[in-house]
Design an enzyme around this catalytic site. Structure first.
Site, PDB file in Angstrom:
ATOM      1  N   ARG A 153      34.050  41.876  42.561  1.00  0.00           N
ATOM      2  CA  ARG A 153      35.217  42.416  43.256  1.00  0.00           C
ATOM      3  C   ARG A 153      34.746  43.263  44.426  1.00  0.00           C
ATOM      4  O   ARG A 153      33.597  43.724  44.462  1.00  0.00           O
ATOM      5  CB  ARG A 153      36.072  43.264  42.300  1.00  0.00           C
ATOM      6  CG  ARG A 153      36.636  42.477  41.125  1.00  0.00           C
ATOM      7  CD  ARG A 153      37.401  43.389  40.181  1.00  0.00           C
ATOM      8  NE  ARG A 153      37.972  42.631  39.063  1.00  0.00           N
ATOM      9  CZ  ARG A 153      37.358  42.412  37.911  1.00  0.00           C
ATOM     10  NH1 ARG A 153      36.127  42.888  37.714  1.00  0.00           N
ATOM     11  NH2 ARG A 153      37.947  41.728  36.943  1.00  0.00           N
ATOM     12  N   LYS A 178      36.265  46.497  36.175  1.00  0.00           N
ATOM     13  CA  LYS A 178      37.665  46.615  35.763  1.00  0.00           C
ATOM     14  C   LYS A 178      37.730  46.705  34.237  1.00  0.00           C
ATOM     15  O   LYS A 178      37.106  45.922  33.528  1.00  0.00           O
ATOM     16  CB  LYS A 178      38.444  45.389  36.244  1.00  0.00           C
ATOM     17  CG  LYS A 178      39.953  45.524  36.103  1.00  0.00           C
ATOM     18  CD  LYS A 178      40.664  44.372  36.769  1.00  0.00           C
ATOM     19  CE  LYS A 178      42.167  44.530  36.686  1.00  0.00           C
ATOM     20  NZ  LYS A 178      42.880  43.407  37.349  1.00  0.00           N
ATOM     21  N   HIS A 284      39.179  39.221  48.276  1.00  0.00           N
ATOM     22  CA  HIS A 284      39.342  38.639  46.946  1.00  0.00           C
ATOM     23  C   HIS A 284      39.358  37.113  46.993  1.00  0.00           C
ATOM     24  O   HIS A 284      39.059  36.459  45.989  1.00  0.00           O
ATOM     25  CB  HIS A 284      40.626  39.158  46.296  1.00  0.00           C
ATOM     26  CG  HIS A 284      40.516  39.332  44.811  1.00  0.00           C
ATOM     27  ND1 HIS A 284      39.663  40.252  44.228  1.00  0.00           N
ATOM     28  CD2 HIS A 284      41.134  38.693  43.784  1.00  0.00           C
ATOM     29  CE1 HIS A 284      39.783  40.183  42.910  1.00  0.00           C
ATOM     30  NE2 HIS A 284      40.647  39.242  42.608  1.00  0.00           N
ATOM     31  N   ARG A 287      36.057  35.777  46.039  1.00  0.00           N
ATOM     32  CA  ARG A 287      35.846  35.768  44.584  1.00  0.00           C
ATOM     33  C   ARG A 287      36.541  34.554  43.957  1.00  0.00           C
ATOM     34  O   ARG A 287      35.974  33.890  43.085  1.00  0.00           O
ATOM     35  CB  ARG A 287      36.388  37.070  43.996  1.00  0.00           C
ATOM     36  CG  ARG A 287      36.385  37.166  42.473  1.00  0.00           C
ATOM     37  CD  ARG A 287      36.822  38.573  42.074  1.00  0.00           C
ATOM     38  NE  ARG A 287      37.320  38.657  40.704  1.00  0.00           N
ATOM     39  CZ  ARG A 287      36.560  38.944  39.645  1.00  0.00           C
ATOM     40  NH1 ARG A 287      35.266  39.125  39.802  1.00  0.00           N
ATOM     41  NH2 ARG A 287      37.106  39.038  38.442  1.00  0.00           N
ATOM     42  N   HIS A 310      36.300  38.721  33.221  1.00  0.00           N
ATOM     43  CA  HIS A 310      37.651  38.609  32.689  1.00  0.00           C
ATOM     44  C   HIS A 310      37.661  38.903  31.196  1.00  0.00           C
ATOM     45  O   HIS A 310      36.811  38.410  30.446  1.00  0.00           O
ATOM     46  CB  HIS A 310      38.205  37.200  32.924  1.00  0.00           C
ATOM     47  CG  HIS A 310      38.566  36.936  34.345  1.00  0.00           C
ATOM     48  ND1 HIS A 310      38.707  35.656  34.860  1.00  0.00           N
ATOM     49  CD2 HIS A 310      38.812  37.780  35.379  1.00  0.00           C
ATOM     50  CE1 HIS A 310      39.034  35.732  36.138  1.00  0.00           C
ATOM     51  NE2 HIS A 310      39.109  37.003  36.472  1.00  0.00           N
ATOM     52  N   TYR A 319      41.976  29.020  37.586  1.00  0.00           N
ATOM     53  CA  TYR A 319      41.188  28.242  38.545  1.00  0.00           C
ATOM     54  C   TYR A 319      41.153  26.760  38.194  1.00  0.00           C
ATOM     55  O   TYR A 319      40.850  25.936  39.051  1.00  0.00           O
ATOM     56  CB  TYR A 319      39.770  28.819  38.640  1.00  0.00           C
ATOM     57  CG  TYR A 319      39.772  30.253  39.097  1.00  0.00           C
ATOM     58  CD1 TYR A 319      40.152  30.588  40.394  1.00  0.00           C
ATOM     59  CD2 TYR A 319      39.434  31.285  38.229  1.00  0.00           C
ATOM     60  CE1 TYR A 319      40.184  31.912  40.808  1.00  0.00           C
ATOM     61  CE2 TYR A 319      39.467  32.602  38.634  1.00  0.00           C
ATOM     62  CZ  TYR A 319      39.848  32.907  39.919  1.00  0.00           C
ATOM     63  OH  TYR A 319      39.894  34.216  40.325  1.00  0.00           O
TER      64      TYR A 319
END
Length: 336
Positions: A153, A178, A284, A287, A310, A319
């Site tokens: 990120r 995150k 982003h 990414r 994630h 994706y």
């Protein structure tokens, strides 16, 4: 009803004799006590200030469920905000009441929810990535290349510390990502030399700061008290330091922070314009492109999930929807 108070109104709340200044200071104190980021702090304080203004500058303690429901519903109905924006405002107000005022709000059934849209992420093709990066240079080029080459990120790249780059293993450790999680991702071999030069530049800046009596980096979670010498060690310095020192908004200490993300955003936008890219591109997007291109190359979705950091593989599965478009998806009956 306006949802964006002007500067004059904000100044009256901040500088007047009303309870708001003390309340906002307490909100900031609790946010910092719980280790929220400065960006989250700014967003939460902004929503709380807006809530106070919309309700006639009444103290939140004198308001409650009805006012919160009304505020959030107006955001959806009159403001037509996205679901994520409404949820952000809700999180700020719940933090205010529960963490700062110590008031438990019952579940607000009466809130009119903004409709959540299901959108696939914008992804650049490999050829578009090449065109964009080919029109960038210097530090913005290296930052953009790292975003695409590692899947990190934006703030993870900007906050990267020298000690977390391992050239021997071609590996980068992402700290406090995150959700407060650490993870590892690859260091592209093609960027190793440029990254080493960047670290050498950061080392020279650090040495200059030390000679002038500065050079202490910001450390999270009171690590500076536990390890008093650590903030001045080279390993804790940012790989991408700012050009000038500035005052830390947390404690007023003058120190060197990381590179400004706005500079990268402007450089990326300019490169896309020169490359003739009309898609909406942000940091982003690089990414998103990293994840999509790995899946296109046949890599396992669980591996991609770990590289992206994630929590749930369902987040990574977005994706796979992108893969079903264009030349990598189902063949159109027209083409048969």
């Amino acid at each position: 009803m306006s949802y964006t108070p002007g500067n004059a109104e904000i100044n009256r709340i901040e500088d007047g004799g009303a309870p708001a200044p003390r309340l906002l200071d307490e909100v900031r104190r609790v946010l910092r006590l719980k280790h929220y980021s400065l960006r989250t702090e700014a967003v939460y304080v902004g929503w709380i200030r807006r809530f106070i203004l919309v309700n006639g500058k009444r103290h939140p303690r004198d308001m409650g469920e009805v006012e919160v429901e009304g505020f959030l519903s107006r955001l959806a109905v009159q403001g037509k905000v996205a679901a994520a924006t409404q949820n952000q405002a809700l999180a700020a107000l719940l933090f205010l009441y529960k963490q700062v005022l110590g008031i438990e709000l019952p579940w607000m059934e009466g809130v009119i929810r903004a409709k959540r849209s299901q959108r696939v992420p914008t992804v650049l093709s490999r050829e578009e990535i090449t065109r964009v990066l080919g029109r960038m240079d210097g530090r913005p080029w290296l930052l953009a290349s790292l975003l695409y080459g590692t899947g990190m990120r934006l703030m993870e790249v900007l906050r990267l510390r020298i000690k977390d780059v391992d050239f021997g293993r071609n590996e980068i450790t992402v700290r406090d990502g995150k959700g407060g999680k650490d993870r590892r991702t690859m260091l592209p071999r093609s960027l190793a030399e440029a990254l080493q030069r960047e670290i050498e530049r950061a080392s020279l800046l650090h040495e200059a700061d030390l000679r002038e009596g500065f050079g202490a980096a910001w450390l999270p979670y009171a690590l500076a008290r536990k390890y008093p010498e650590a903030p001045r060690e080279i390993g804790w310095q940012y790989v991408f330091p700012a050009a000038r020192r500035s005052r830390d908004p947390r404690d007023g200490t003058e120190r060197r922070h990381h590179f400004d993300d706005g500079v990268l955003s402007r450089a990326l936008k300019g490169a896309c314009r020169l490359a003739g890219i009309v898609k909406p591109v942000s940091a982003h997007t690089l990414r998103h492109s990293f994840a999509t291109h790995l899946l296109e190359a046949g890599h396992d979705i669980r591996t991609v999930q770990e590289l992206l950091g994630h929590k749930d593989v369902a987040t990574t599965q977005i994706y796979t929807h992108v893969l079903n478009r264009g030349g990598h998806g189902v063949l159109s009956p027209l083409d048969r």
